[in-house]
Design a protein around this motif. Sequence first.
Motif, PDB file in Angstrom:
ATOM      1  N   GLU A  94      33.724  48.604  55.589  1.00  0.00           N
ATOM      2  CA  GLU A  94      34.027  47.502  54.681  1.00  0.00           C
ATOM      3  C   GLU A  94      35.310  46.784  55.068  1.00  0.00           C
ATOM      4  N   GLU A  95      36.064  47.366  55.990  1.00  0.00           N
ATOM      5  CA  GLU A  95      37.302  46.737  56.434  1.00  0.00           C
ATOM      6  C   GLU A  95      37.537  47.053  57.902  1.00  0.00           C
ATOM      7  N   ALA A  96      38.329  46.194  58.542  1.00  0.00           N
ATOM      8  CA  ALA A  96      38.638  46.402  59.951  1.00  0.00           C
ATOM      9  C   ALA A  96      40.092  46.017  60.201  1.00  0.00           C
ATOM     10  N   TYR A  97      40.661  46.643  61.224  1.00  0.00           N
ATOM     11  CA  TYR A  97      42.052  46.406  61.609  1.00  0.00           C
ATOM     12  C   TYR A  97      42.117  46.076  63.089  1.00  0.00           C
ATOM     13  N   PHE A  98      43.058  45.196  63.441  1.00  0.00           N
ATOM     14  CA  PHE A  98      43.324  44.882  64.838  1.00  0.00           C
ATOM     15  C   PHE A  98      44.571  45.651  65.232  1.00  0.00           C
ATOM     16  N   GLU A  99      44.459  46.520  66.205  1.00  0.00           N
ATOM     17  CA  GLU A  99      45.548  47.410  66.574  1.00  0.00           C
ATOM     18  C   GLU A  99      46.485  46.834  67.634  1.00  0.00           C
ATOM     19  N   GLY A 100      46.213  45.619  68.066  1.00  0.00           N
ATOM     20  CA  GLY A 100      47.093  44.956  69.036  1.00  0.00           C
ATOM     21  C   GLY A 100      48.083  44.047  68.336  1.00  0.00           C
ATOM     22  N   GLU A 101      48.694  43.209  69.130  1.00  0.00           N
ATOM     23  CA  GLU A 101      49.664  42.243  68.615  1.00  0.00           C
ATOM     24  C   GLU A 101      48.953  41.040  68.004  1.00  0.00           C
ATOM     25  N   GLU A 102      49.577  40.437  67.009  1.00  0.00           N
ATOM     26  CA  GLU A 102      49.045  39.197  66.452  1.00  0.00           C
ATOM     27  C   GLU A 102      49.080  38.122  67.530  1.00  0.00           C
ATOM     28  N   SER A 103      48.009  37.370  67.611  1.00  0.00           N
ATOM     29  CA  SER A 103      47.900  36.319  68.616  1.00  0.00           C
ATOM     30  C   SER A 103      46.939  35.249  68.112  1.00  0.00           C
ATOM     31  N   ARG A 104      46.865  34.184  68.854  1.00  0.00           N
ATOM     32  CA  ARG A 104      45.883  33.142  68.536  1.00  0.00           C
ATOM     33  C   ARG A 104      44.486  33.750  68.473  1.00  0.00           C
ATOM     34  N   LEU A 105      44.196  34.673  69.387  1.00  0.00           N
ATOM     35  CA  LEU A 105      42.883  35.306  69.435  1.00  0.00           C
ATOM     36  C   LEU A 105      42.627  36.170  68.207  1.00  0.00           C
ATOM     37  N   SER A 106      43.555  37.058  67.857  1.00  0.00           N
ATOM     38  CA  SER A 106      43.332  37.947  66.703  1.00  0.00           C
ATOM     39  C   SER A 106      43.149  37.132  65.424  1.00  0.00           C
ATOM     40  N   LEU A 107      43.901  36.050  65.277  1.00  0.00           N
ATOM     41  CA  LEU A 107      43.758  35.196  64.101  1.00  0.00           C
ATOM     42  C   LEU A 107      42.426  34.454  64.121  1.00  0.00           C
ATOM     43  N   ALA A 108      42.009  33.968  65.288  1.00  0.00           N
ATOM     44  CA  ALA A 108      40.732  33.261  65.390  1.00  0.00           C
ATOM     45  C   ALA A 108      39.559  34.184  65.089  1.00  0.00           C
ATOM     46  N   VAL A 109      39.647  35.425  65.525  1.00  0.00           N
ATOM     47  CA  VAL A 109      38.573  36.391  65.261  1.00  0.00           C
ATOM     48  C   VAL A 109      38.429  36.619  63.758  1.00  0.00           C
ATOM     49  N   GLY A 110      39.528  36.500  63.011  1.00  0.00           N
ATOM     50  CA  GLY A 110      39.444  36.611  61.553  1.00  0.00           C
ATOM     51  C   GLY A 110      40.491  37.502  60.911  1.00  0.00           C
ATOM     52  N   PHE A 111      41.368  38.076  61.699  1.00  0.00           N
ATOM     53  CA  PHE A 111      42.379  38.981  61.153  1.00  0.00           C
ATOM     54  C   PHE A 111      43.549  38.204  60.560  1.00  0.00           C
ATOM     55  N   LYS A 112      44.077  38.744  59.449  1.00  0.00           N
ATOM     56  CA  LYS A 112      45.268  38.209  58.805  1.00  0.00           C
ATOM     57  C   LYS A 112      46.133  39.396  58.387  1.00  0.00           C
ATOM     58  N   ARG A 113      47.417  39.184  58.245  1.00  0.00           N
ATOM     59  CA  ARG A 113      48.314  40.250  57.796  1.00  0.00           C
ATOM     60  C   ARG A 113      48.026  40.572  56.330  1.00  0.00           C
ATOM     61  N   ASN A 114      47.885  41.860  56.026  1.00  0.00           N
ATOM     62  CA  ASN A 114      47.716  42.273  54.635  1.00  0.00           C
ATOM     63  C   ASN A 114      49.084  42.603  54.038  1.00  0.00           C
ATOM     64  N   GLU A 115      49.085  43.098  52.814  1.00  0.00           N
ATOM     65  CA  GLU A 115      50.345  43.400  52.117  1.00  0.00           C
ATOM     66  C   GLU A 115      51.154  44.495  52.809  1.00  0.00           C
ATOM     67  N   LYS A 116      50.511  45.292  53.648  1.00  0.00           N
ATOM     68  CA  LYS A 116      51.212  46.337  54.395  1.00  0.00           C
ATOM     69  C   LYS A 116      51.646  45.851  55.778  1.00  0.00           C
ATOM     70  N   GLY A 117      51.367  44.592  56.086  1.00  0.00           N
ATOM     71  CA  GLY A 117      51.770  44.016  57.362  1.00  0.00           C
ATOM     72  C   GLY A 117      50.815  44.288  58.510  1.00  0.00           C
ATOM     73  N   LYS A 118      49.642  44.845  58.227  1.00  0.00           N
ATOM     74  CA  LYS A 118      48.662  45.143  59.276  1.00  0.00           C
ATOM     75  C   LYS A 118      47.682  43.989  59.418  1.00  0.00           C
ATOM     76  N   LEU A 119      47.211  43.777  60.641  1.00  0.00           N
ATOM     77  CA  LEU A 119      46.185  42.770  60.883  1.00  0.00           C
ATOM     78  C   LEU A 119      44.856  43.318  60.367  1.00  0.00           C
ATOM     79  N   TYR A 120      44.270  42.649  59.393  1.00  0.00           N
ATOM     80  CA  TYR A 120      43.186  43.186  58.582  1.00  0.00           C
ATOM     81  C   TYR A 120      42.136  42.117  58.309  1.00  0.00           C
TER      82      TYR A 120
END
Length: 126
Positions: free
Chosen positions: A86-112
């Motif tokens: 039901e949820e996924a995390y990106f374990e790399g650095e925030e980038s144009r790619l990670s944001l385009a794929v759909g990840f955003k920082r959650n309240e804990k600061g993780k790409l989610y």
Amino acid sequence: MFTVKPIEKKEEQKALCEKCSVRYNADFFAYSAYEDGKFLGICQFGMRDGSGHIYNIAKAPGTDDFTSQFVLGRAALNFMELCGAEEAYFEGEESRLSLAVGFKRNEKGKLYVNLKEFFSAPCEHK
């Protein structure tokens, strides 16, 4: 023709990781992208504790195809959601790619990304 396919043999996954200069992990799933037989990149991902995790999306040397990297990330998210995550995390650095794929920082600061909302209906990416 552009294709994304699962890497079924660990030897192939290891070789492609080395080619893309990313750390290979035999416990991860992996997808590869090709266009007309030319290798474009790899995505390693996994599932743990009911969540999906993308560990890396890497381009092949001498290529710079953002679209193939984007599709690799989305294919991994789709697989995770089909497996019940039901949820996924990106374990790399925030980038144009990670944001385009759909990840955003959650309240804990993780790409989610919340996969239930992400895949709730066609064309309703939130």
